[in-house]
Each structure stands twice: as C-alpha cells, then as structure tokens.
Design an enzyme around this catalytic site. Structure first.
Site, PDB file in Angstrom:
ATOM      1  N   LEU A   1       0.536  -1.344  -0.394  1.00 23.63           N
ATOM      2  CA  LEU A   1      -0.487  -0.162   0.425  1.00 23.63           C
ATOM      3  C   LEU A   1       1.042   1.191  -0.104  1.00 23.63           C
ATOM      4  CD1 LEU A   1      -2.638  -0.832   2.872  1.00 23.63           C
ATOM      5  CD2 LEU A   1      -2.625  -1.598  -0.130  1.00 23.63           C
ATOM      6  N   CYS A   2       0.096   2.001  -0.226  1.00 18.32           N
ATOM      7  CA  CYS A   2       1.475   3.463  -0.574  1.00 18.32           C
ATOM      8  C   CYS A   2       1.472   3.970   1.037  1.00 18.32           C
ATOM      9  CB  CYS A   2       0.356   4.704  -1.850  1.00 18.32           C
ATOM     10  SG  CYS A   2       0.427   4.112  -3.140  1.00 18.32           S
ATOM     11  N   PRO A   3       2.300   4.655   1.163  1.00 13.47           N
ATOM     12  CA  PRO A   3       3.225   4.887   0.069  1.00 13.47           C
ATOM     13  C   PRO A   3       4.930   3.922  -0.102  1.00 13.47           C
ATOM     14  CG  PRO A   3       4.365   5.925   2.553  1.00 13.47           C
ATOM     15  CD  PRO A   3       2.707   5.585   2.596  1.00 13.47           C
TER      16      PRO A   3
ATOM     17  N   ASP B   1      -1.328  -1.269  -5.673  1.00 14.37           N
ATOM     18  CA  ASP B   1      -2.363   0.031  -4.822  1.00 14.37           C
ATOM     19  C   ASP B   1      -2.553   1.091  -6.366  1.00 14.37           C
ATOM     20  OD1 ASP B   1      -3.685   2.038  -3.880  1.00 14.37           O
ATOM     21  OD2 ASP B   1      -1.847   2.219  -1.887  1.00 14.37           O
TER      22      ASP B   1
END
Ligand code: SF4
Lengths: 80, 347
Positions: free
Chosen positions: A14-16, A41
């Site tokens: 998942l970001c970041p 993502d």
C-alpha cells in the site's frame, strides 16, 4: 543497444510503500537505466509519477495489465 | 560567495511543514524534505482500497507539498524501528494510542542522523508552540531537542521568535527577523501566510498525522495486543486494522470481513496466511479468520460472515473455507440472525 532494465515487484504494497521501494531501487541505479515497477495499489498511479517529477526521473510508460499497474521509469541524472 | 547552507525539512504533508520549509527557502537556503513512513500514516488515499473512495482525487500529501515547493523528498521507511515508539513510549500516549512526544523525538532524531550522513546544516519543522496538547508545548519542545540530540540545529520557523535563537540564526544563515512568532491553536496566521505565498488547496489534517490519533483504530490495536497477550505487531497487522469490519465473537479469534469489492480483493491477498471464507451461493464478503480455530469456531465464523452477504435472509447458504495449507472445504450454514450478532463483538 542493450540497456539495463530492472523490474520491481511492488504488488500488494500500500502507498507509500511502492514509492519507497521505487525510490530505494532507483537510488542504486544509474542515469538512463530503466526500471519497471509492478504494483496493485491504484494510489501508485499518482504517487510514483509525482515522486519522479520531484526527483528528476521520467515516467516513460504507464499501463494496466491484468488488473495490475505497470510503470516504466527512466532514471534521471542524480545531482547532489 | 557565501556557502549555500542546506536544511532538511520534516514534511508531514500538512500546511505547517509546507510553510516552514517555504519560509526558510525564501532566505536562500537549499531545502530538501524528509517524510517518515511509520505504517500508521494517513495517506490521501489510504482508503483507496475501498472502491467507492477511488473516485476521490488521490495524492500523497507529502509528495504534493514537495512538488509545490519544488524540493526533493526522501521518504524513509521506519516501520521496524517505530514499533518501539508505539509499544513503549517513554512519555506515554495522547488521547488514543498516539505517542506524539516520543514520535517527535524519534523523527527529529532520525533527521539528525540523516543530516549527519548527508552533510546538511540544520533541520526545519513546522511546529508551533501551544498548537497541539501534548507535543507542541514549550516544555515538550525542549524534550524533543534533548532526546533527539539535535542541539541547536533545530529551527522552527513558524514560532522561532518565541524561542531562544538557534544555530542557523546565531550564525546568520537565516535572518531571525524574517521568521515568525505564531503561537496557540488559531490557524489564522498560517492561513494568511499561505495566502501570501499563493498556496491553495493544501491538506488540513483534523486530528493528527496518523491513524494512532483515531479512536476506532486505537481500539482495534489495543484489542490486537490484548488478544495476543503481548504488545507487538507486524506491518500486515496494522494494515489489516485499516480494512474491513472487525468482529471478535470469541476471545481467541476475530473476523475481518470485507465491506466491498476493493477490500475483498485486498483481503484475498492474505490467503494462506489466514483461514479464509468465501461466499459461493450468494454475492458476499471475503472473510479472514485471525486466530487458532476449531471446527465449531469456523462454523460460527461462517454464520456471522453469511450475515453480511446477500444471502442473509436465505435459509441456508454455501461457503468455501480455504485453510492456510490451501485445503478447501465446502460449508452449508445458516446466516446468523441480525439480533444475535452482538454489539460487543464489533471492534
Ligand atoms: S499524530 Fe502520529 S505521526 Fe503525528 S506526532 Fe502523533 S504519533 Fe506522531
């Protein structure tokens, strides 16, 4: 011409995190080399290009491939 | 020519850190940004997992801020070292499980290491005295300086005039007169300064910069620790706390039930790490079972999960259990009537 082309698997991150992994890999590469990042993502579609703009790298291609996002980056000059 | 001084700005993605960096750039300092990823950070699109949220504009606020400023941004993964901050905060927690003061000390400490390695001269933060209850009081600001070992190299441009001069001011790298003396909780001075710089559309975080200030999130984290009998976590644990409905029907296991397609897809990625329940006869959620479970527990889990499917009113529904070893089993269950799904099970 044979150019270096590396691949980075950032699936399920998942970001970041996809950006962080991209950054860390790009930092080990030389100007002109290519890095293909594969992520899932959807946020990476805006974050990775933003990170590239800020840090002087170029997004050459961005496509969706069987539900995954593939981003091709050309490493830019790294001035300190 | 005078040597150009270099500063590292802590960029959270909010307005204050943006302004602080900008104020110092105005004075001819070379500024780069750093953003620490703790695993709890609130992203503009943390909820991008949820399909309905995907329509919203997505951006990482720290990256956006760096782009507005035209500076480099270094994002540093501190998830491993940060565990100790969350688990054993020397100065305790705020209203929820947010260890803000320890967190500030940790981040400034990391920045100190970074400037040492990269030959930068000082550090900038967007703190304002009196702005947040715990981490931004005058005495706590001193604690940050002491524990991070930053010495006189920490400049807080937005409230510098209320604080003793720091090295960048004493050495004349920056002109103290052109710094600010903001204090208190009012946001008006920041907003006026933003306007002066022509900045718009910046993020206005309500509570804090991370999920630990969120009550519901903290409750789930506390439950995780309690159920494991130990205060520990892995990155996957804290990611999963952001996704789905969490219900604990028995002390030894909980269910993570996808609320829609995006979450189901995300949970699907955890197949083989958790036993997983999938609806077969009706559209419905994907459910992970977190804990060691027996056959009876699985049946209970399936009845509860079925309650959140389109088959909730059907007599019987069909589900599939995929265990950690990949073995599959079909289950026929009766969805649990709404009234029997106890409120206290919801985390
Ligand atoms: S809100 Fe979270 S990230 Fe911000 S200071 Fe507190 S603990 Fe640290």
């Amino acid at each position: 011409m044979v150019s270096v082309r590396e691949q980075l698997d950032a699936r399920r991150l998942l970001c970041p995190l996809p950006v962080i992994r991209t950054q860390d890999r790009v930092n080990t590469m030389a100007a002109g080399e290519l890095l293909e990042v594969i992520c899932t993502d959807p946020g990476a579609a805006s974050d990775i290009p933003a990170w590239c703009r800020i840090n002087g790298h170029k997004v050459i291609e961005m496509r969706e491939q069987s539900g995954e996002l593939v981003i091709l980056i050309e490493v830019g000059e790294k001035k300190r | 020519m005078m040597q150009q001084r270099r500063a590292l700005a802590l960029i959270s993605g909010g307005l204050d850190s943006l302004l602080a960096a900008r104020v110092v750039m105005e004075q001819g300092i070379h500024v780069e940004g750093v953003n620490f990823y703790t695993g709890f950070c609130v992203e503009g699109h943390t909820h991008a997992i949820r399909k309905k949220d995907r329509a919203r504009p997505k951006r990482n606020n720290a990256l956006w801020v760096a782009e507005q400023l035209g500076i480099k941004l270094h994002i540093i993964d501190v998830t491993e070292q940060y565990k100790d901050v969350v688990i054993n905060p020397k100065h305790g927690y705020g209203a929820n499980l947010n260890p803000c003061l320890d967190c500030k000390c940790f981040m400034v400490g990391k920045a100190v290491e970074w400037i040492g390695e990269h030959g930068f001269d000082f550090i900038i933060t967007g703190e304002v005295v009196g702005q947040r209850p715990m981490s931004q009081r005058r005495d706590t600001m001193r604690i940050v300086v002491r524990e991070s070992q930053v010495g006189e190299r920490l400049l807080r441009p937005l409230c510098a005039k209320n604080l003793p001069p720091t090295l960048p001011e004493l050495e004349g790298w920056v002109d103290r007169e052109k710094l600010y003396g903001f204090s208190g909780r009012s946001r008006k001075p920041q907003m006026a300064l933003a306007k002066q710089f022509g900045l718009m559309d910046y993020a206005q975080p309500a509570g804090g910069c991370c999920f630990l200030t969120d009550e519901a999130y903290s409750r789930k984290l506390a439950d995780l620790w309690e159920s494991r009998g130990a205060r520990e976590y892995e990155l996957d644990d804290i990611m999963l706390l952001k996704v789905g409905r969490h219900l604990r029907p028995r002390p030894h296991f909980k269910l993570i039930i996808g609320r829609e397609e995006g979450e189901n897809n995300f949970l699907q990625g955890y197949q083989r790490r958790f036993p997983l329940l999938r609806m077969i006869s009706h559209p419905g959620p994907l459910t992970l079972i977190d804990g060691e479970v027996g056959a009876e527990d699985v049946e209970l889990a399936a009845c509860i999960a079925a309650r959140f499917s389109a088959g909730r009113d059907a007599g019987q529904v069909e589900m599939q259990l995929i265990d950690r070893d990949g073995s599959e089993q079909m289950l026929q269950v009766f969805p649990m009537p709404v009234a029997e799904v106890r409120l206290e099970w919801y985390l």
